[in-house]
Design a protein around this motif. Structure first.
Motif, short mmCIF file in Angstrom:
data_model
loop_
_atom_site.label_atom_id
_atom_site.label_comp_id
_atom_site.label_asym_id
_atom_site.label_seq_id
_atom_site.Cartn_x
_atom_site.Cartn_y
_atom_site.Cartn_z
N ALA A 496 0.82 -1.22 0.00
CA ALA A 496 0.00 0.00 0.00
C ALA A 496 0.85 1.26 0.00
N ARG A 497 2.14 1.15 0.28
CA ARG A 497 3.03 2.30 0.32
C ARG A 497 3.62 2.62 -1.06
N GLN A 498 3.31 1.81 -2.07
CA GLN A 498 3.85 2.08 -3.40
C GLN A 498 2.94 3.05 -4.13
N THR A 508 7.05 5.00 -0.94
CA THR A 508 7.25 6.26 -0.24
C THR A 508 7.13 6.09 1.27
N GLU A 509 7.75 7.00 1.99
CA GLU A 509 7.59 7.06 3.43
C GLU A 509 6.21 7.63 3.75
N ALA A 510 5.88 7.69 5.03
CA ALA A 510 4.53 8.05 5.44
C ALA A 510 4.11 9.43 4.96
N ASP A 511 5.05 10.36 4.86
CA ASP A 511 4.73 11.72 4.44
C ASP A 511 4.90 11.92 2.94
N GLY A 512 5.08 10.84 2.20
CA GLY A 512 5.25 10.94 0.77
C GLY A 512 6.68 11.16 0.32
#
Length: 680
Positions: A496-498, A508-512
């Motif tokens: 889900a982070r891609q 991406t990291e949590a803040d984009g």
């Protein structure tokens, strides 16, 4: 995946770790071995030992081909990991002690301890506390923006039939800084409380209220003691004294203390935030209170309170503010009570407060234990979060190699049964804590559901999932976590982070933000999984992730512009673009390792690539190797990997990751154990 190093060069790179970086450290009265940050001539920052660095070295030295020569070093470094994570917390680094006064002016004081900076104006009853030093800089600085104000206190009492509520800071008459015998400092402000009393109802002094804040050189806790003494000839009733925290709604945009957990009657209970001017959070005794930022553990500032005189606690009140649609805590008021205070007698209460750079949500019981017993923190910084994934991976590698019989070959010393049991218990405790930190508070009892991917960094999540894949190959043991279920839940969170929009596949990291090490770690995980259990979703994510990587001039210079570097970019939450490159050698090493495993997955048919994609993958691998080779130099009899193209020395964060890239650690891990079960 052939080794890129001959044994003599490999051993000279490892010897650099042993001779230049490995140092004994005392943790809770036990001596262990850890890697100091860098050989920086004895500076306090250079002597700090980071758990993530030692964990990477432990993974390296756990390789069966290295264990015959390096078993003693690997086992001693493993002892450091065990000691840094005796509870559900894994502390990020060793402690830096000390207490230095930069300004003795009580109206504008500044005191520095190993972990915090204290400033303020004692004439106004203001003590400001902020995190300082490498605890924040190692996490790219997010924690440094958070400070808390120990102020905003009230005092309440009755004299006869009349009630009073006075602002403590408006009544300060004495204040100062007092050096302590242990090298610490005590800050105080004292108020004279005035009210009408006696038969003639004249106004006069009815009590003296004193606040003391104790800063200790060897202890990151802030000790707070409040005492109220009734004046001679004046009896007070329905007394309430407070210990307050104000301006909590400040801090970095998008980061608030979104998790509040109360400890009372031996139980922990999350408290609900309400948009109210001043609401009762709790009535009655309580032993602990934790406020944790809504962020990944490495960046989540935590504020933890211990109330040893819980029986005197009357209530905890909280005022909130709504900022950009988010309800934020603003003013916390802890109220202690006494039914009566006879003339000349005193009421005293105390607290221990801990402001931590990095807090693991769901581990509030462990923080309460640290506050109650400072010996549990001896030698350790209170921050946690960054090292969990890599440490879990390092311990799992040892368990897998032992369980598969790899340590019974090539004269690799096996691990004793007692050692294996300790490692297994440590692993199980920390993998459950890792997933609990990602879960919603309501789902804390079921850590495989309702995960919030933004609560963990990509690199940590990827290595934690690598560890689970290895643990899932071992025979099941009674009471062990369901490694398969945790792996699947974590994999869904990682996928889900891609970003599948305009970043074209960046993890991406949590803040984009785009971070090369996080993206590379995700690629490494997916490539290893694809080799053991080929799936379309893994192959598709890997192809997108490969496409997100570019080659071009370095974003930060340091080498000839004609030399191409790996480049990665992503669009942040604020709409701006962020970028990362191969400036840091550790990130180059991780990307090179990921590309090596992806090559094997492509050869095995697990990740079909087009010819252009195959050429791009090879170009990325070759570029990483070329850049790293140019950053390795002779250091006496050893070989040292420079941390960047402009660095004058190597460090503990770089040397193990470069070694892992130049060897074939994933080949050994993939070959060990029984075949992985196919997904349903």
């Amino acid at each position: 995946m052939p080794d890129m190093l001959r044994p003599p060069e490999r051993d000279r790179l490892i010897a650099y770790l042993e001779r230049n970086l490995a140092r004994p450290r005392q943790l809770g009265g036990v001596e262990v071995l850890a890697l100091r940050d860098n050989p920086g001539g004895g500076s306090p920052e250079a002597e700090l030992c980071w758990t993530a660095d030692t964990a990477a070295a432990v993974e390296l030295l756990s390789l069966p081909a290295l264990r015959p020569r390096w078993a003693a070093l690997g086992d001693r470094l493993t002892d450091f990991l065990l000691a840094m994570g005796e509870d559900t917390l894994l502390h990020d680094r060793t402690a830096r002690a000390g207490c230095m006064v930069d300004s003795l002016d009580p109206r504008d004081f500044r005191v520095l301890t190993g972990t915090h900076e204290f400033t303020g104006d004692l004439s106004r009853g203001l003590v400001r506390q902020a995190l300082r030093g490498p605890a924040a800089s190692r996490h790219s600085g997010p924690a440094m923006a958070r400070e808390v104000l120990h102020t905003g206190n009230l005092v309440e009492f009755r004299i006869g039939k009349r009630s009073y509520c006075l602002d403590v800071e408006d009544t300060v008459v004495r204040f100062g800084l007092v050096p302590q015998e242990d090298g610490g400092m005590m800050l105080f402000h004292e108020s004279e409380l005035r009210a009408q009393h006696g038969l003639l109802r004249r106004e006069g002094i009815v009590g003296t209220l004193r606040y003391e804040y104790t800063l200790r050189p060897e202890d990151p806790r802030l000790g707070l003691r409040v005492s109220l003494q009734a004046a001679r000839g004046v009896s007070l009733s329905e007394v309430r004294v407070t210990t307050a925290l104000d301006e909590l709604s400040g801090g970095p945009p998008g980061r608030s203390f979104g998790r509040i957990v109360l400890g009372a009657d031996g139980r922990l209970r999350p408290l609900r935030l309400e948009a109210e001017a001043l609401a009762n959070l709790h009535q009655g005794p309580a032993q602990s209170l934790s406020l944790v930022e809504e962020a990944q553990p490495a960046a989540a500032t935590g504020l933890h309170l211990h109330m040893p005189l819980a029986q005197r606690l009357r209530s905890i009140k909280l005022a909130t503010r709504t900022i950009e649609g988010v309800v934020r805590p603003h003013w916390l008021l802890t109220r202690y009570q006494a039914a009566s205070l006879p003339a000349g007698e005193s009421l005293a209460v105390q607290e221990e407060r801990l402001l931590a750079a990095g807090t693991l949500a769901g581990s509030e019981r462990a923080y309460a234990a640290l506050l109650a017993d400072p010996a549990l923190l001896a030698g350790r910084d209170p921050g946690t979060g960054e090292a969990q994934g890599v440490a879990l991976n390092a311990v799992a590698a040892q368990l897998l190699f032992t369980g598969s019989g790899a340590y019974g070959q090539a004269e690799a010393p096996p691990l004793a049964p007692e050692r294996l049991a300790r490692l297994r218990a440590w692993y199980d405790r920390h993998i459950l804590a890792f997933f609990a930190a990602m879960a919603d508070a309501a789902a804390a009892d079921s850590p495989v559901s309702a995960l919030r991917p933004g609560r963990v960094g990509l690199r940590g999540l990827s290595f934690a999932l690598l560890s689970l894949e290895m643990m899932a190959r071992l025979p099941a043991t009674p009471g062990a976590p369901d490694y398969h279920a945790l792996l699947e839940a974590g994999l869904q969170a990682l996928l889900a982070r891609q970003d599948t929009t305009d970043s074209e596949g960046t993890f991406t990291e949590a803040d984009g933000e785009a971070a090369m090490d996080g993206h590379a770690a995700a690629m490494l995980l997916l490539a290893r999984l694809a080799l053991r259990r080929p799936e379309d979703r893994l192959a598709a994510a890997l192809r997108r992730g490969l496409g997100a990587l570019r080659l071009g001039p370095s974003l930060r210079g340091g080498e000839p512009r004609a030399q191409h570097h790996p480049l990665l970019r992503a669009r942040r939450a604020d709409g701006a673009w962020s970028g990362d490159d191969g400036f840091r050698s550790a990130r180059l090493g991780l990307l090179m390792r990921a590309m090596a495993v992806l090559m094997e997955a492509e050869k095995a048919g697990a990740v079909p690539l087009q010819p252009a994609e195959r050429e791009h993958m090879q170009a990325l691998f070759d570029t990483c190797f070329r850049l790293l080779r140019g950053r390795v130099r002779l250091q006496g009899e050893d070989l040292e990997a420079l941390s960047s193209p402009v660095a004058s020395a190597g460090d503990a964060a770089t040397q193990p990751l470069v070694l892992l890239a130049l060897l074939s650690p994933d080949e050994a891990a993939l070959a060990a154990g029984a075949p992985a079960p196919q997904p349903a």
